[in-house]
Design an enzyme around this catalytic site. Sequence first.
Site, PDB file in Angstrom:
ATOM      1  N   HIS A  63      -0.217  -2.363  -9.287  1.00 11.17           N
ATOM      2  CA  HIS A  63       0.253  -3.135  -8.129  1.00 11.17           C
ATOM      3  C   HIS A  63      -0.887  -3.765  -7.335  1.00 11.17           C
ATOM      4  O   HIS A  63      -1.920  -3.144  -7.098  1.00 11.17           O
ATOM      5  CB  HIS A  63       1.215  -2.324  -7.254  1.00 11.17           C
ATOM      6  CG  HIS A  63       0.638  -1.162  -6.505  1.00 11.17           C
ATOM      7  ND1 HIS A  63       0.134  -1.290  -5.231  1.00 11.17           N
ATOM      8  CD2 HIS A  63       0.526   0.161  -6.804  1.00 11.17           C
ATOM      9  CE1 HIS A  63      -0.256  -0.100  -4.790  1.00 11.17           C
ATOM     10  NE2 HIS A  63      -0.042   0.808  -5.732  1.00 11.17           N
ATOM     11  N   ASP A 165      -6.189   2.228  -4.039  1.00 16.75           N
ATOM     12  CA  ASP A 165      -4.736   2.152  -4.285  1.00 16.75           C
ATOM     13  C   ASP A 165      -4.257   0.740  -3.998  1.00 16.75           C
ATOM     14  O   ASP A 165      -4.081   0.376  -2.843  1.00 16.75           O
ATOM     15  CB  ASP A 165      -4.045   3.176  -3.382  1.00 16.75           C
ATOM     16  CG  ASP A 165      -2.544   3.185  -3.560  1.00 16.75           C
ATOM     17  OD1 ASP A 165      -2.042   2.549  -4.496  1.00 16.75           O
ATOM     18  OD2 ASP A 165      -1.866   3.818  -2.729  1.00 16.75           O
ATOM     19  N   GLU A 195       4.887  -2.662  -4.319  1.00 13.65           N
ATOM     20  CA  GLU A 195       5.002  -1.269  -4.786  1.00 13.65           C
ATOM     21  C   GLU A 195       5.066  -0.316  -3.610  1.00 13.65           C
ATOM     22  O   GLU A 195       5.829   0.643  -3.601  1.00 13.65           O
ATOM     23  CB  GLU A 195       3.801  -0.919  -5.676  1.00 13.65           C
ATOM     24  CG  GLU A 195       3.920   0.437  -6.395  1.00 13.65           C
ATOM     25  CD  GLU A 195       3.370   1.622  -5.597  1.00 13.65           C
ATOM     26  OE1 GLU A 195       3.559   2.767  -6.039  1.00 13.65           O
ATOM     27  OE2 GLU A 195       2.765   1.425  -4.528  1.00 13.65           O
ATOM     28  N   GLU A 196       4.248  -0.600  -2.608  1.00 14.16           N
ATOM     29  CA  GLU A 196       4.085   0.342  -1.491  1.00 14.16           C
ATOM     30  C   GLU A 196       5.338   0.460  -0.623  1.00 14.16           C
ATOM     31  O   GLU A 196       5.430   1.351   0.205  1.00 14.16           O
ATOM     32  CB  GLU A 196       2.881  -0.061  -0.625  1.00 14.16           C
ATOM     33  CG  GLU A 196       1.534   0.028  -1.339  1.00 14.16           C
ATOM     34  CD  GLU A 196       1.064   1.458  -1.596  1.00 14.16           C
ATOM     35  OE1 GLU A 196       1.791   2.402  -1.267  1.00 14.16           O
ATOM     36  OE2 GLU A 196      -0.038   1.606  -2.151  1.00 14.16           O
ATOM     37  N   ASP A 218      -2.159   3.684 -11.755  1.00 12.14           N
ATOM     38  CA  ASP A 218      -2.182   3.854 -10.296  1.00 12.14           C
ATOM     39  C   ASP A 218      -3.006   5.090  -9.939  1.00 12.14           C
ATOM     40  O   ASP A 218      -3.310   5.918 -10.804  1.00 12.14           O
ATOM     41  CB  ASP A 218      -0.746   3.990  -9.755  1.00 12.14           C
ATOM     42  CG  ASP A 218      -0.608   3.496  -8.316  1.00 12.14           C
ATOM     43  OD1 ASP A 218      -1.627   3.420  -7.595  1.00 12.14           O
ATOM     44  OD2 ASP A 218       0.531   3.210  -7.903  1.00 12.14           O
ATOM     45  N   HIS A 304      -4.525   6.538   0.693  1.00 12.79           N
ATOM     46  CA  HIS A 304      -3.986   5.867   1.891  1.00 12.79           C
ATOM     47  C   HIS A 304      -4.871   6.061   3.121  1.00 12.79           C
ATOM     48  O   HIS A 304      -4.395   5.959   4.251  1.00 12.79           O
ATOM     49  CB  HIS A 304      -2.531   6.267   2.188  1.00 12.79           C
ATOM     50  CG  HIS A 304      -1.553   5.626   1.237  1.00 12.79           C
ATOM     51  ND1 HIS A 304      -0.206   5.529   1.485  1.00 12.79           N
ATOM     52  CD2 HIS A 304      -1.746   5.036   0.030  1.00 12.79           C
ATOM     53  CE1 HIS A 304       0.395   4.916   0.473  1.00 12.79           C
ATOM     54  NE2 HIS A 304      -0.520   4.618  -0.429  1.00 12.79           N
TER      55      HIS A 304
HETATM   56 CO    CO Z   1      -0.087   3.685  -2.363  1.00 16.49          CO
HETATM   57 ZN    ZN Z   2      -0.445   2.856  -5.539  1.00 14.06          ZN
END
Ligand code: CO
Ligand code: ZN
Length: 332
Positions: A63, A165, A195-196, A218, A304
């Site tokens: 992503h 990410d 995606e998030e 990922d 994150h």
């Molecule tokens: Co993420």
């Molecule tokens: Zn991710």
Amino acid sequence: MNINFSLLKELVGIYGPASNEKTIREYITKEIKDYVDEIEIDSLGNLIARKKGNGKKIMISAHMDQIGLMVIDIDEKGFLRFTNVGGISPFISISQKVVFENGTVGIIYHEPVDDISKLKLSNMYIDIGAFSKEEAEKKVSIGDICIYKTEFEENENVVFTSYLDDRVGCFIAIEAIKKINNPINDLYFVFSTQEEVGLRGAKTAAYKIDPDIGIALDVTAHGDTPKAKRFAVGLNKGAAIKVKDNSIICHPKIRELLVNIAKENEIPYQMEVLEFGGTDSGAIHVTKEGVPSGVISIPTRYVHSTVEMASKNDIINCLKLLIKFLESEINI
Ligand code: CO
Ligand code: ZN
């Protein structure tokens, strides 16, 4: 294997929160266009790049989108209130710098609170250094999304930065596109959107491609820092082959294939059972009549946050595993 981490450094710094992936999509398009047979952008903004082959139709998804903060209101003094786009922690956000698409920089802070453990995003604001609502509105509008400002650091072992990410997944996909010459399988590399916020881009891309096999690239979490929650994945222990997360229980055949390929090629690997989270494979595997799917995960600390950390060896091993898998004859 020769690998240039300066491309990763570029990728993590490019604006592209969920739903606004245009800049990163254009960057990746330039990077891959000479190495693929077809390129297409679908209505949700997914970048779909095909390398033609005669074997299995494989969708590889990484992503492009990032987590971010969306402006919901601007007060009289020019402070911005915000909501999260994807998983944003209030604690991680305190005193972080953010940047908007037009380059406006701000910092995140919070109202005075008696008990910091009760901090919520609704008690927080973004200060862009404007002295009035009018001044702030010249730079930022309601609905705009900012992202954490990125500072990339590296040493001989690791990289740490915001947005590994999933720009590290995009990096691995781009490197695979460049390194695979005459694919025996029919490869559809998807740089997916949103995606998030719920694996949305991968869902429509998988419907369109209708693949025989799905593979997501990922980041995953870590269990190797002081008093970390029990989790048998750590940095520098190899590519992680996912068994499950909250979005998928990976197809046993795909898992087995990945393990066998890792063993045959002496690629270090570790098995991943994640008790939370999801990846694009979660959306891919329930497409149409079902798609056998798996995930190659990059072990990552502090996901994150603005200091996500991954091992260079792990990144290289994930790339090796992906290439060997895509170059194998698959019977499923
Ligand atoms: Co993420
Ligand atoms: Zn991710």
